[in-house]
Design an enzyme around this catalytic site. Structure first.
Site, short mmCIF file in Angstrom:
data_model
loop_
_atom_site.label_atom_id
_atom_site.label_comp_id
_atom_site.label_asym_id
_atom_site.label_seq_id
_atom_site.Cartn_x
_atom_site.Cartn_y
_atom_site.Cartn_z
N CYS A 101 0.93 -1.20 -0.02
CA CYS A 101 -0.17 0.00 -0.08
C CYS A 101 0.82 1.29 0.01
O CYS A 101 0.67 2.12 -0.81
CB CYS A 101 -1.08 0.01 1.32
SG CYS A 101 -1.20 -1.43 1.85
N ARG A 108 6.68 -10.96 5.32
CA ARG A 108 5.97 -10.95 6.72
C ARG A 108 6.48 -12.05 7.61
O ARG A 108 6.52 -13.24 7.29
CB ARG A 108 4.21 -11.08 6.47
CG ARG A 108 3.91 -10.13 5.80
CD ARG A 108 2.38 -10.55 5.62
NE ARG A 108 1.54 -9.38 4.84
CZ ARG A 108 0.48 -9.42 4.40
NH1 ARG A 108 -0.53 -10.50 4.67
NH2 ARG A 108 -0.01 -8.42 3.51
N GLN A 136 1.94 -10.77 -3.72
CA GLN A 136 0.59 -10.20 -3.62
C GLN A 136 0.09 -9.91 -5.29
O GLN A 136 0.75 -8.82 -5.84
CB GLN A 136 0.20 -9.36 -2.60
CG GLN A 136 0.11 -9.95 -1.16
CD GLN A 136 -0.41 -8.84 -0.46
OE1 GLN A 136 0.09 -7.87 -0.39
NE2 GLN A 136 -1.57 -9.19 0.54
N ASP A 163 -1.86 -7.58 -5.91
CA ASP A 163 -2.35 -6.33 -5.44
C ASP A 163 -2.78 -5.35 -6.58
O ASP A 163 -2.24 -5.28 -7.45
CB ASP A 163 -1.04 -5.71 -4.47
CG ASP A 163 -1.92 -5.19 -3.25
OD1 ASP A 163 -3.03 -4.95 -3.16
OD2 ASP A 163 -0.95 -5.11 -2.46
N HIS A 173 -4.24 -0.97 -5.94
CA HIS A 173 -4.85 -0.02 -5.02
C HIS A 173 -5.82 1.00 -6.12
O HIS A 173 -5.20 1.54 -7.14
CB HIS A 173 -4.00 0.91 -4.28
CG HIS A 173 -3.31 0.00 -3.14
ND1 HIS A 173 -1.96 -0.67 -3.51
CD2 HIS A 173 -3.74 -0.35 -2.21
CE1 HIS A 173 -1.80 -1.33 -2.49
NE2 HIS A 173 -2.74 -1.25 -1.61
N LYS A 188 -13.37 -5.39 5.29
CA LYS A 188 -13.16 -5.73 4.09
C LYS A 188 -14.09 -7.09 3.74
O LYS A 188 -14.93 -7.48 4.86
CB LYS A 188 -11.74 -6.33 3.94
CG LYS A 188 -11.61 -7.44 4.96
CD LYS A 188 -9.97 -7.76 5.13
CE LYS A 188 -9.82 -8.87 6.36
NZ LYS A 188 -8.88 -10.11 6.10
N HIS A 225 -8.19 -1.25 -1.55
CA HIS A 225 -7.03 -2.41 -1.49
C HIS A 225 -7.78 -3.59 -1.91
O HIS A 225 -8.73 -4.00 -1.42
CB HIS A 225 -6.36 -2.52 0.00
CG HIS A 225 -5.86 -1.22 0.46
ND1 HIS A 225 -4.52 -0.97 0.77
CD2 HIS A 225 -6.66 -0.34 1.21
CE1 HIS A 225 -4.41 0.06 1.49
NE2 HIS A 225 -5.78 0.38 1.80
ZN LIG Z 1 -2.99 -2.06 0.18
#
Ligand SMILES: [Zn+2]
Length: 378
Positions: free
Chosen positions: A78, A107, A125, A127, A129, A208, A254
């Site tokens: 992010c 992580r 990921q 991902d 945004h 979420k 996200h």
């Molecule tokens: Zn994010």
């Protein structure tokens, strides 16, 4: 491997599956109006204070020093995506802006929690945004829901949906949380999706929607998420210039669809029991000459298929044809081309499909166009 507990290695065949998945991801996101970015893995500590990760996520992060300065290895993409947004001025006309990133995150997990590809310490990921006007929330969330539905169905997954609400350790006002949660409920209702509520399981910056896949063994896996966020735009002082010429605050989504690419591959391996659909199969075609009289033809054919972009291997070992067929079956190769004297004579191929069994003789051109059509359609 002991040299990197929780840090997966990809061998050549796994890498083929991974690249195909990533290519597919790029195609489908381009088609849906996403732009791709790539942001750094290591960013300075001040950024993570600003994003709130320092206060809410530090236990799971790795840190390092560069030139005596403190840095962190990103556990999420992010802040990088936000810095990309912030690097330019934006007008309301450019929104929604959908920035996708196949982002490698690290992580920390305790070693006892690690499990194959399913639970690792570093993963990619898929991902994205999305930065948007408050009035665009419902349509954007709906768009992501539809995209997830399209992708999961392609793999033959059923899924159910859960709505995760505000956790104890979180930031933002009650009002923001209520607005964000209601916006997600609106989109779920508009999509006609039933959902279960997961109290207190949201991200620290927003509620979420979680998508739980059901594999062919009936097990469920949480993969996709859509998170709505009013907090990060505030923390990073994001804005866009509105129709009125004034600065306004955008809202952020996200979202991930596969979740972790590594884990998604783990799920696919079990879901298909190793029998990948042709477009994903590491080896799509095995060429099996019956005797060495067909070896030369087998080699030419292998070249021809490779030139057409098909992943092919010729098995030229001096083994009985029954043995070669059994081995290719065990490897779950989608197509075998069996070449005896008859096929060499006629310059054609006898096709055996994993799915449909013996398909008889056909010309090389017909086989190539048939398999390419199947690969394109997925
Ligand atoms: Zn994010």
């Amino acid at each position: 491997m002991e040299e990197g507990p929780g840090f997966p290695f990809f061998l050549p065949k796994g890498m083929v599956v991974r690249n195909e998945l990533e290519n597919f991801w790029r195609q489908v996101h381009q088609k849906n109006g996403y732009k791709e970015i790539k942001t750094p893995i290591i960013l300075n500590e001040a950024l993570w204070h600003r994003s709130g990760h320092w206060d809410h996520y530090k236990e799971n992060m790795y840190f390092t020093k560069i030139d005596e300065q403190d840095y962190a290895v990103k556990p999420m993409n992010c802040p990088g995506g936000i810095l990309v947004y912030k690097s330019q001025m934006h007008s309301y006309r450019e929104l929604p802006l959908r920035l996708g990133e196949l982002g490698l995150v690290h992580r920390h997990e305790i070693s006892g929690a690690l499990h194959g590809l399913m639970r690792v310490r570093c993963f990619t990921q898929d991902d994205a945004h999305i930065f948007m006007l408050p009035s665009q929330i419902k349509d954007e969330v709906l768009g992501v829901i539809n995209l997830i539905d399209h992708i999961y169905k392609l793999f033959g997954f059923e899924y159910h949906v859960e709505l995760s609400t505000r956790p104890e350790d979180s930031m933002g006002s009650d009002e923001d949380w209520e607005n964000a949660t209601n916006a997600l409920i609106d989109a779920l209702n508009a999509a006609g999706l039933e959902y279960k509520i997961n109290e207190g399981d949201g991200a620290f910056y927003g509620p979420k929607i979680d998508f739980h896949l059901k594999d062919c063994l009936g097990r469920t896996w949480q993969c996709g998420t859509i998170q709505l966020d009013f907090q990060m735009p505030e923390r990073f002082d994001l804005h866009y210039i509105g129709e009125d010429g004034e600065k306004h605050r955008p809202v952020m989504i996200h979202r991930v669809i596969f979740g972790s690419i590594e884990r998604f591959i783990g799920i696919l391996i079990e879901h298909y029991a190793g029998a990948f659909p042709t477009w994903l199969a590491p080896v799509q075609v095995k060429i099996l000459p019956v005797t060495d009289r067909a070896n030369e033809y087998a080699r030419q054919l292998e070249e021809k298929l490779k030139e057409s972009g098909i992943r092919v291997e010729a098995d030229l070992r001096n083994e009985k044809i029954g043995y070669k067929i059994r081995e290719a079956q065990l490897q779950k190769v989608p197509y075998m081309l069996i070449l005896g004297d008859k096929e060499v004579e006629a310059s054609n191929v006898s096709v055996r499909s994993r799915k449909d069994g013996d398909m008889g003789a056909m010309s090389v051109e017909d086989f190539i166009s048939k398999i390419k059509e199947e690969i394109d359609k997925k």
